[in-house]
Design an enzyme around this catalytic site. Structure first.
Site, mmCIF file in Angstrom:
data_model
loop_
_atom_site.group_PDB
_atom_site.id
_atom_site.type_symbol
_atom_site.label_atom_id
_atom_site.label_comp_id
_atom_site.label_asym_id
_atom_site.label_seq_id
_atom_site.Cartn_x
_atom_site.Cartn_y
_atom_site.Cartn_z
ATOM 1 N N SER A 118 51.434 90.160 60.270
ATOM 2 C CA SER A 118 50.982 89.576 59.007
ATOM 3 C C SER A 118 51.057 88.053 59.036
ATOM 4 O O SER A 118 50.143 87.363 58.573
ATOM 5 C CB SER A 118 51.825 90.115 57.842
ATOM 6 O OG SER A 118 51.646 91.496 57.675
ATOM 7 N N GLY A 174 41.992 95.142 58.819
ATOM 8 C CA GLY A 174 41.753 95.013 57.390
ATOM 9 C C GLY A 174 42.249 93.692 56.847
ATOM 10 O O GLY A 174 41.669 93.140 55.903
ATOM 11 N N ARG A 184 36.925 102.293 55.744
ATOM 12 C CA ARG A 184 37.956 101.913 54.774
ATOM 13 C C ARG A 184 37.341 101.275 53.536
ATOM 14 O O ARG A 184 36.435 100.445 53.626
ATOM 15 C CB ARG A 184 38.966 100.970 55.442
ATOM 16 C CG ARG A 184 39.734 101.665 56.550
ATOM 17 C CD ARG A 184 40.635 100.734 57.318
ATOM 18 N NE ARG A 184 41.764 100.269 56.525
ATOM 19 C CZ ARG A 184 42.723 99.477 56.997
ATOM 20 N NH1 ARG A 184 42.673 99.065 58.255
ATOM 21 N NH2 ARG A 184 43.719 99.096 56.220
ATOM 22 N N SER A 230 49.435 95.457 46.544
ATOM 23 C CA SER A 230 48.792 95.250 47.843
ATOM 24 C C SER A 230 48.793 93.776 48.188
ATOM 25 O O SER A 230 48.210 92.958 47.474
ATOM 26 C CB SER A 230 47.352 95.776 47.821
ATOM 27 O OG SER A 230 46.625 95.310 48.944
ATOM 28 N N GLN A 252 47.182 92.443 50.580
ATOM 29 C CA GLN A 252 45.828 92.031 50.944
ATOM 30 C C GLN A 252 45.010 91.701 49.703
ATOM 31 O O GLN A 252 44.279 90.704 49.681
ATOM 32 C CB GLN A 252 45.154 93.119 51.772
ATOM 33 C CG GLN A 252 45.775 93.290 53.152
ATOM 34 C CD GLN A 252 45.105 94.378 53.970
ATOM 35 O OE1 GLN A 252 44.196 95.056 53.506
ATOM 36 N NE2 GLN A 252 45.551 94.547 55.194
ATOM 37 N N ASP A 301 54.061 100.420 55.944
ATOM 38 C CA ASP A 301 53.626 100.609 57.322
ATOM 39 C C ASP A 301 54.642 101.377 58.156
ATOM 40 O O ASP A 301 54.313 101.877 59.240
ATOM 41 C CB ASP A 301 53.355 99.252 57.984
ATOM 42 C CG ASP A 301 52.086 98.601 57.461
ATOM 43 O OD1 ASP A 301 51.192 99.327 56.998
ATOM 44 O OD2 ASP A 301 51.995 97.359 57.512
ATOM 45 N N LYS A 350 44.490 104.063 55.058
ATOM 46 C CA LYS A 350 44.800 103.152 56.160
ATOM 47 C C LYS A 350 43.821 103.437 57.304
ATOM 48 O O LYS A 350 42.732 103.965 57.098
ATOM 49 C CB LYS A 350 46.258 103.329 56.598
ATOM 50 C CG LYS A 350 47.265 102.822 55.575
ATOM 51 C CD LYS A 350 47.268 101.306 55.487
ATOM 52 C CE LYS A 350 48.356 100.776 54.596
ATOM 53 N NZ LYS A 350 48.393 99.294 54.573
ATOM 54 N N ARG A 410 47.060 108.644 56.939
ATOM 55 C CA ARG A 410 48.331 108.760 57.656
ATOM 56 C C ARG A 410 49.222 109.859 57.099
ATOM 57 O O ARG A 410 50.017 110.451 57.849
ATOM 58 C CB ARG A 410 49.069 107.415 57.647
ATOM 59 C CG ARG A 410 48.484 106.414 58.646
ATOM 60 C CD ARG A 410 49.256 105.122 58.688
ATOM 61 N NE ARG A 410 48.648 104.191 59.657
ATOM 62 C CZ ARG A 410 48.777 102.884 59.599
ATOM 63 N NH1 ARG A 410 49.481 102.326 58.617
ATOM 64 N NH2 ARG A 410 48.208 102.117 60.508
ATOM 65 N N ARG A 447 49.962 102.808 64.668
ATOM 66 C CA ARG A 447 51.250 103.209 64.103
ATOM 67 C C ARG A 447 51.517 104.705 64.317
ATOM 68 O O ARG A 447 52.663 105.118 64.487
ATOM 69 C CB ARG A 447 51.329 102.823 62.628
ATOM 70 C CG ARG A 447 51.162 101.319 62.417
ATOM 71 C CD ARG A 447 51.766 100.806 61.147
ATOM 72 N NE ARG A 447 51.382 99.422 60.907
ATOM 73 C CZ ARG A 447 51.938 98.364 61.500
ATOM 74 N NH1 ARG A 447 52.910 98.542 62.383
ATOM 75 N NH2 ARG A 447 51.524 97.151 61.221
#
Length: 434
Positions: free
Chosen positions: A25, A97, A125, A172, A174, A321, A348, A352, A395
């Site tokens: 990040s 993303g 996504r 979020s 993002q 995550d 994601k 997931r 991941r």
């Protein structure tokens, strides 16, 4: 054809000291923000992995200069807040993303045309959560499904964007970051409210670049800026999301004792430490210090007998995550673990929640039940070797590798996806097994 990867059990435990790769990040933001600032900055411990390299390539396409020096440092020469140029080609965000969503906040205010695409995963996504608030500010974004999916075109915008107060339906980083970046080009103060506090790397780093920000509870506010000024140097701490695999692996595998060096301990990212300690993990934090406004430290982790726990609510944004590898910890723990409020994981790189459920049940049939927004994991069951799917999700691949090392071994069908965030992962795992 992709070569399979066999993960062997770690019969003698994991031992050694490792330096964690740079935080993904922070690496994204360091090259992006340096590119729209005045000055030249040296970025140390930049994560040289596929996702972050996508950001570096996009910024070069927009007119900023960045190149790796012989010592591995990324040197970035910025063009200023209003110095970006129209790209000559489509901007490819790859699997990232973060690259896509943060850059949309910047490019929505630019007086030129740009187009985004990405890999097969990113094309699926949803982008509506970014497009909707940016459109309210005056950005003109169009694409498939009414602008909710890639490819997306960002049309030229003249003048200032409209400042606003945005109440985000999700916590979020993002979404928050895209709006705050757009707010640099607005006609007044822009604020973002979240239902819970998401990671705050954007606020910390923009502050270091001279932006005027303030935060109260879960609300962040930014004032428009004439210019940003880059510091001479940024040191990226180790990524706690990458450290998470070793925190869990060493906790599960008998005889383990490892030292993780220079791990970032931003308070908005340390949920995994809280949950693992609740599960009974033996974690010792030392050599605590600060670099560039970010906390970092060394973490010693030794094998422990873990127990099941329940978690959800406000802690989820602090460990979103890490849920796949926490599910692995729960599989080997004593008792049940209940994870809730994690529906974000369904959008994601893959779904997931379903992927973790399906793959852990290959190792221990019936051990995991998927819920609408989480999982129930019945720990302590016998595990067997299995052929597992990574879903081309980094991941998932690393979490499953931990499960294999802690259990009876397994085979991964598409192991190279770890290059997205941790290219040396398998070599590090083998090294710790020696």
């Amino acid at each position: 054809m992709t070569k399979e990867k066999k993960i062997r059990p770690a019969a003698k435990g994991l031992t050694g000291a490792i330096r964690i790769p740079g935080d993904k990040s922070i690496s994204h933001r360091s090259v992006m923000f340096s590119s729209i600032a005045k000055g030249t900055v040296r970025i140390k411990n930049f994560l040289k992995a596929a996702d972050c390299l996508s950001t570096a390539v996009c910024m070069r396409s927009l007119g900023a200069e960045n190149m790796f020096q012989e010592d591995g440092v990324l040197c970035v020469k910025g063009v200023g807040l209003r110095g970006l140029k129209e790209p000559a080609c489509i901007l490819d965000a790859g699997n990232s993303g973060t690259t896509l969503r943060l850059l949309m906040g910047i490019l929505g205010a630019q007086p030129f045309f740009s187009v985004f695409t990405g890999d097969a995963s990113l094309l699926r996504r949803p982008m509506g959560r970014i497009v909707e608030p940016l459109s309210r500010m005056g950005a003109r974004i169009c694409g498939r499904a009414g602008g909710r999916n890639l490819p997306l075109a960002v049309l030229p915008h003249e003048g200032h964007l409209a400042a606003m107060h945005y109440e985000s339906p999700v916590a979020s980083a993002q979404v928050k970051s895209a709006i705050l970046l757009a707010g640099l080009y607005a006609d007044g103060e822009t604020t973002v409210w979240e239902p819970a506090l998401s990671r705050d790397h954007t606020e910390k780093m923009l502050g270091a670049f001279g932006a005027k920000l303030r935060r109260s509870g879960t609300t962040a506010a930014i004032e428009p800026a004439e210019e940003l000024y880059a510091p001479e140097e940024i040191v990226v701490p180790g990524d706690i999301s990458s450290a998470a695999y070793w925190l869990v692996a060493a906790s599960l595998i008998e005889g383990s004792d490892i030292l993780l060096q220079d791990v970032g301990l931003n308070a908005t990212r340390t949920g995994i430490i809280d949950v693992l300690r609740d599960m009974g993990a033996r974690l010792e934090i030392g050599n605590e210090r600060e670099s560039g406004g970010e906390a970092l430290a060394d973490i010693r982790v030794r094998a422990a007998h873990l127990r099941g726990v329940s978690f959800g609510g406000a802690i989820i944004p602090r460990l979103i995550d890490e849920i796949p590898v926490l599910a692995v910890a729960a599989l080997f723990a004593e008792g049940d673990t209940v994870i809730s409020d994690a529906a974000e994981l369904r959008v994601k790189e893959t779904d997931r929640l379903q992927a973790v459920t399906d793959e852990l049940n290959r190792l221990a049939p019936g051990a995991v039940e998927a819920t609408e927004d989480g999982m129930i994991i019945h720990g302590g069951r016998d595990v067997s070797p299995a052929a597992c799917h990574t879903y081309d999700d980094h991941r998932m691949a690393m979490s499953l590798a931990v499960a294999g090392a802690a259990g009876a071994g397994l085979t991964l069908d598409a192991p190279e996806c770890v290059d997205i965030s941790y290219p040396s992962f398998y070599n590090t795992l083998e090294g710790l097994m020696q």
